[in-house]
Design a protein around this motif. Sequence first.
Motif, PDB file in Angstrom:
ATOM      1  N   GLY A  13       0.790  -1.224   0.000  1.00  0.00           N
ATOM      2  CA  GLY A  13       0.000   0.000   0.000  1.00  0.00           C
ATOM      3  C   GLY A  13       0.818   1.269   0.000  1.00  0.00           C
ATOM      4  O   GLY A  13       0.278   2.364  -0.149  1.00  0.00           O
ATOM      5  N   GLN A  14       2.150   1.138   0.167  1.00  0.00           N
ATOM      6  CA  GLN A  14       3.018   2.311   0.212  1.00  0.00           C
ATOM      7  C   GLN A  14       3.524   2.663  -1.189  1.00  0.00           C
ATOM      8  O   GLN A  14       3.409   1.890  -2.134  1.00  0.00           O
ATOM      9  CB  GLN A  14       4.220   2.029   1.128  1.00  0.00           C
ATOM     10  N   THR A  15       4.123   3.844  -1.296  1.00  0.00           N
ATOM     11  CA  THR A  15       4.684   4.300  -2.560  1.00  0.00           C
ATOM     12  C   THR A  15       6.159   3.887  -2.643  1.00  0.00           C
ATOM     13  O   THR A  15       6.938   4.145  -1.720  1.00  0.00           O
ATOM     14  CB  THR A  15       4.570   5.827  -2.686  1.00  0.00           C
ATOM     15  N   LEU A  16       6.510   3.259  -3.732  1.00  0.00           N
ATOM     16  CA  LEU A  16       7.901   2.890  -3.985  1.00  0.00           C
ATOM     17  C   LEU A  16       8.628   4.074  -4.625  1.00  0.00           C
ATOM     18  O   LEU A  16       7.976   4.978  -5.173  1.00  0.00           O
ATOM     19  CB  LEU A  16       7.956   1.686  -4.931  1.00  0.00           C
ATOM     20  N   ALA A 150       5.547 -10.719  -8.747  1.00  0.00           N
ATOM     21  CA  ALA A 150       4.619  -9.586  -8.625  1.00  0.00           C
ATOM     22  C   ALA A 150       3.850  -9.420  -9.927  1.00  0.00           C
ATOM     23  O   ALA A 150       4.333  -9.799 -11.000  1.00  0.00           O
ATOM     24  CB  ALA A 150       5.382  -8.305  -8.302  1.00  0.00           C
ATOM     25  N   GLU A 151       2.678  -8.876  -9.810  1.00  0.00           N
ATOM     26  CA  GLU A 151       1.895  -8.488 -10.984  1.00  0.00           C
ATOM     27  C   GLU A 151       1.528  -7.027 -10.834  1.00  0.00           C
ATOM     28  O   GLU A 151       1.412  -6.516  -9.721  1.00  0.00           O
ATOM     29  CB  GLU A 151       0.648  -9.363 -11.133  1.00  0.00           C
ATOM     30  N   ALA A 152       1.368  -6.354 -11.977  1.00  0.00           N
ATOM     31  CA  ALA A 152       1.139  -4.911 -11.932  1.00  0.00           C
ATOM     32  C   ALA A 152       0.127  -4.480 -12.975  1.00  0.00           C
ATOM     33  O   ALA A 152      -0.065  -5.136 -13.999  1.00  0.00           O
ATOM     34  CB  ALA A 152       2.457  -4.174 -12.147  1.00  0.00           C
ATOM     35  N   THR A 153      -0.496  -3.358 -12.680  1.00  0.00           N
ATOM     36  CA  THR A 153      -1.342  -2.666 -13.645  1.00  0.00           C
ATOM     37  C   THR A 153      -0.641  -1.368 -14.009  1.00  0.00           C
ATOM     38  O   THR A 153      -0.140  -0.664 -13.123  1.00  0.00           O
ATOM     39  CB  THR A 153      -2.723  -2.362 -13.042  1.00  0.00           C
ATOM     40  N   VAL A 154      -0.588  -1.072 -15.305  1.00  0.00           N
ATOM     41  CA  VAL A 154       0.124   0.122 -15.774  1.00  0.00           C
ATOM     42  C   VAL A 154      -0.877   1.132 -16.328  1.00  0.00           C
ATOM     43  O   VAL A 154      -1.720   0.793 -17.156  1.00  0.00           O
ATOM     44  CB  VAL A 154       1.156  -0.253 -16.863  1.00  0.00           C
ATOM     45  N   ALA A 161       4.118   7.291 -16.513  1.00  0.00           N
ATOM     46  CA  ALA A 161       3.308   6.102 -16.252  1.00  0.00           C
ATOM     47  C   ALA A 161       3.238   5.849 -14.749  1.00  0.00           C
ATOM     48  O   ALA A 161       4.217   6.052 -14.027  1.00  0.00           O
ATOM     49  CB  ALA A 161       3.900   4.892 -16.960  1.00  0.00           C
ATOM     50  N   THR A 162       2.074   5.406 -14.282  1.00  0.00           N
ATOM     51  CA  THR A 162       1.896   4.969 -12.906  1.00  0.00           C
ATOM     52  C   THR A 162       1.780   3.457 -12.894  1.00  0.00           C
ATOM     53  O   THR A 162       0.965   2.886 -13.623  1.00  0.00           O
ATOM     54  CB  THR A 162       0.631   5.597 -12.281  1.00  0.00           C
ATOM     55  N   VAL A 163       2.605   2.826 -12.084  1.00  0.00           N
ATOM     56  CA  VAL A 163       2.610   1.362 -11.995  1.00  0.00           C
ATOM     57  C   VAL A 163       2.049   0.973 -10.640  1.00  0.00           C
ATOM     58  O   VAL A 163       2.559   1.396  -9.594  1.00  0.00           O
ATOM     59  CB  VAL A 163       4.042   0.806 -12.168  1.00  0.00           C
ATOM     60  N   ARG A 164       0.979   0.180 -10.652  1.00  0.00           N
ATOM     61  CA  ARG A 164       0.329  -0.261  -9.410  1.00  0.00           C
ATOM     62  C   ARG A 164       0.499  -1.772  -9.270  1.00  0.00           C
ATOM     63  O   ARG A 164      -0.016  -2.543 -10.085  1.00  0.00           O
ATOM     64  CB  ARG A 164      -1.166   0.074  -9.441  1.00  0.00           C
ATOM     65  N   LEU A 165       1.233  -2.173  -8.249  1.00  0.00           N
ATOM     66  CA  LEU A 165       1.355  -3.599  -7.963  1.00  0.00           C
ATOM     67  C   LEU A 165       0.061  -4.104  -7.336  1.00  0.00           C
ATOM     68  O   LEU A 165      -0.678  -3.334  -6.723  1.00  0.00           O
ATOM     69  CB  LEU A 165       2.535  -3.845  -7.023  1.00  0.00           C
ATOM     70  N   HIS A 166      -0.197  -5.387  -7.491  1.00  0.00           N
ATOM     71  CA  HIS A 166      -1.468  -5.927  -7.003  1.00  0.00           C
ATOM     72  C   HIS A 166      -1.570  -5.949  -5.478  1.00  0.00           C
ATOM     73  O   HIS A 166      -2.645  -6.175  -4.935  1.00  0.00           O
ATOM     74  CB  HIS A 166      -1.699  -7.319  -7.599  1.00  0.00           C
ATOM     75  N   ASP A 167      -0.443  -5.701  -4.774  1.00  0.00           N
ATOM     76  CA  ASP A 167      -0.515  -5.599  -3.313  1.00  0.00           C
ATOM     77  C   ASP A 167      -0.762  -4.152  -2.854  1.00  0.00           C
ATOM     78  O   ASP A 167      -0.761  -3.864  -1.663  1.00  0.00           O
ATOM     79  CB  ASP A 167       0.754  -6.151  -2.663  1.00  0.00           C
ATOM     80  N   GLY A 168      -0.954  -3.256  -3.839  1.00  0.00           N
ATOM     81  CA  GLY A 168      -1.303  -1.882  -3.504  1.00  0.00           C
ATOM     82  C   GLY A 168      -0.175  -0.879  -3.596  1.00  0.00           C
ATOM     83  O   GLY A 168      -0.407   0.335  -3.578  1.00  0.00           O
ATOM     84  N   ARG A 169       1.070  -1.344  -3.668  1.00  0.00           N
ATOM     85  CA  ARG A 169       2.195  -0.405  -3.789  1.00  0.00           C
ATOM     86  C   ARG A 169       2.215   0.232  -5.181  1.00  0.00           C
ATOM     87  O   ARG A 169       1.802  -0.398  -6.169  1.00  0.00           O
ATOM     88  CB  ARG A 169       3.518  -1.129  -3.525  1.00  0.00           C
ATOM     89  N   THR A 170       2.695   1.469  -5.254  1.00  0.00           N
ATOM     90  CA  THR A 170       2.724   2.197  -6.521  1.00  0.00           C
ATOM     91  C   THR A 170       4.053   2.918  -6.705  1.00  0.00           C
ATOM     92  O   THR A 170       4.767   3.178  -5.734  1.00  0.00           O
ATOM     93  CB  THR A 170       1.596   3.250  -6.600  1.00  0.00           C
TER      94      THR A 170
END
Length: 413
Positions: A13-16, A150-154, A161-170
């Motif tokens: 859920g945190q920002t990388l 990991a899996e991500a939505t771009v 681009a904003t990359v969102r991992l499926h665990d909530g990190r971005t």
Amino acid sequence: MVASTVHDTTPAGQTLPDVDVCIVGAGPVGATLACRLAKEGITVAIIDRADLPPMEHPDFDGRAYAIAAGPKKLLEEAGVWEVLPLESCPIEDILVTDGRPGEPASSLFLEFTRDDASQPFGWMVEARALRVALNETLHTQPNLTVLAPAEATVERQADGATVRLHDGRTFRASVVVAADGRKSRLRSQAGIPLTKLSYGQTAIVCAIAHEFPHDNGALEHFLPAGPFAQLPMTGTESHPYLSAIVWSDKDGVAERFAALPDEVFAREIERRMGNTRLGKVTPVGRRWTYPLSAQYAQRYTDTRLLLVGDAAHGIHPIAGQGLNLGFRDIIALSDIMITAHAKGEDLGGSALLARYQARCRPANMLMLAATDTLDRLFSNNNPVIRLARDLGIAGVNRFPKLRKAFVRHAMGM
């Protein structure tokens, strides 16, 4: 941008940390690009569905890559080649022949020898060795974050681009590189059209031990159902003389051959060699089958997105150039990005994306057309076409300058 670390401990859920480049797919092409860019101070995040431990010790599985001279230099620059855990085998001689199973090869042939190049034509590297070296380099490289499994939505916008991992990190990236294979989700999501060409062939990939040394020689033997290739590998204590086999045959037929008992399978391989220079052969390790097709993306770019490797193109393995073609994408892209980064340019800007496509796509389309034509020309039994192609092979063999031109192109020099 702030350099990220390889130890990803950011809570869900945190920002990388933001990065310059996000690569989706950690196969040989994506992983090599990540290592190459990170060595030049470009911040990179690489995402893959599979776990990528720093070291793996899988059993010998019979698969290997033929790495051309240009891609070998790329792997050296990326810091990968020096940590290969197994010795590569140089290819110093290539014999090209034509024939039918169970018969001697045609007396008209083409041979590339040590006199045609100042260095080996390529190097055979076991697939497991390259994977181990890539994983080790990924996990020891500053400026590089490994996000796997990991899996991500771009989400791509005009400014990044904003990359969102499926665990909530971005995190944010200037550009996303799709290295996610032939069935690329990023390519599909971008609506980039794809053209496919089916060959009705399946490749059997395996390894063989043999009675006599290969002397670092490779064979490309054209048969009516598809090409048969033998590629030299570094031997082991139990198998001092070892080669890789890539045998293309008709769909359905290839799978039946691959399922044969060892002794019968070995005899079928010997029937397809066209000569007896390796003597008696023995299958080693697993056998793999891969349906063969060609495909190409209508374009390699979209907003803040680049396609590389199999996501951009796939070709027939008839000339052993599939992975090398992906590496050539990376050679061009890393050159463009490293130069742009040094000048402070936007790595995801439309001008950079256009430079990459202009440099790679025309050459890749030529290679696809060449391999497609070769397969259609050689994978048939028409006597008129057989005579014409045999004369063509022998004609090239008679002209050293022409042979050397073929060699330079294949080596990526």
